[in-house]
Design a protein around this motif. Sequence first.
Motif: not given
Length: 315
Positions: A12, A34, A52, A56, A128, A131, A288
């Motif tokens: 997310g 999820i 911060k 874009k 996902i 990081m 993605a």
Amino acid sequence: MSHTYDVVIVGGGPAGIASAIEAKALGLTKVLMIEKGENHSQTIRKFYKDSKRVDKDYKGIVVELKGSVDFEDGTKESTLDYFDALLDNENIDTLFNLEVEKITKEKDVFRVTTSNVDYVAKNVIIAIGTMGKPNKPDYKTPSSLRDKVNFNINKSSEGEDVLVVGGGNSAIEYAIDLAQTNNVTLAYRKEKFTRVNDTNKKMLYEYSAEYGLEIKMNTDITSLEDENERPKVHFNDESYTVYDRVIYAIGGTAPVDFLKSSGVTFDENEKAILDKNFESETKGLYLAGDIAVRKGGSIAFALSHAYHIIAHITK
Ligand SMILES: Cc1cc2nc3c(=O)[nH]c(=O)nc-3n(C[C@H](O)[C@H](O)[C@H](O)COP(=O)(O)OP(=O)(O)OC[C@H]3O[C@@H](n4cnc5c(N)ncnc54)[C@H](O)[C@@H]3O)c2cc1C
């Protein structure tokens, strides 16, 4: 098949949220997102410093946005607020605090296995990021220093001697942010900054002059030692310095094993094989956002991937 989702989105962050929004906008009704964290956008929450600036056209790369999700320059807070509002207004079905452990293709559908329940979907988008697994140095960090060796600036306090390691925008922004109230050194292994936007570069040199931020180029670290509970850092020129804190900002790594076991194939350079719609060789399984590019991702890229994937699914 009433419990079969049109699309289950794993993760997310910007890519996952935009996938959910585009899915709804293009007419998919059974959409589930999820997220393993307790809220959306864990990378922005954990790795961006407060207030911060969020660009874009990150690193100066302009991405033309199509689709329903717009995005503008702002701050960490305004970006999180924007994604909050998108999820609320579009009533996206979201499960938080739930980690996806496995994705298996069974005939024409996918089984998405979490620590709790399995979900069935016609399509799955893996968004996902990278990081969740920040890159770590090759040398060992003594376990006694775990609190003093970090991957973001959340644990820093004022008046510390801090070494920031890295040469990308994240490293420079961390160094700039800490320099007014700390004694900061930035160490980068290369001789030039090549992946940094002009604003950050300019500010870095201004802060170096104004606040004594030290810039060490061509500098590699060879080992870390515990000296009275402070990190003693050995450099490749055989010098060493003891700091209060060391912060690594050297990017993140894709969880390759998770992707492979989910049906994503890789080429000889360990790069995920995706077609122009970001679909893997397992049909209906898409990647993605940062996980699809591995290097040089941005929020705008994530939004753009989401639009293309959903347009392809709904075509
Ligand atoms: C310090 C820093 C500064 C940056 N500044 C900018 C900027 O100014 N402008 C810009 O455009 N970009 C910036 N970026 C890059 C930008 O944050 C990323 O490109 C963007 O967040 C990628 O979005 P994503 O959705 O692909 O992944 P992420 O944002 O990483 O989101 C992935 C989500 O998936 C969740 N997740 C992971 N594994 C699982 C699992 N197994 N099950 C369920 N959920 C899971 C995570 O908890 C996370 O919430 C910056 C990055 C960093 C680190």
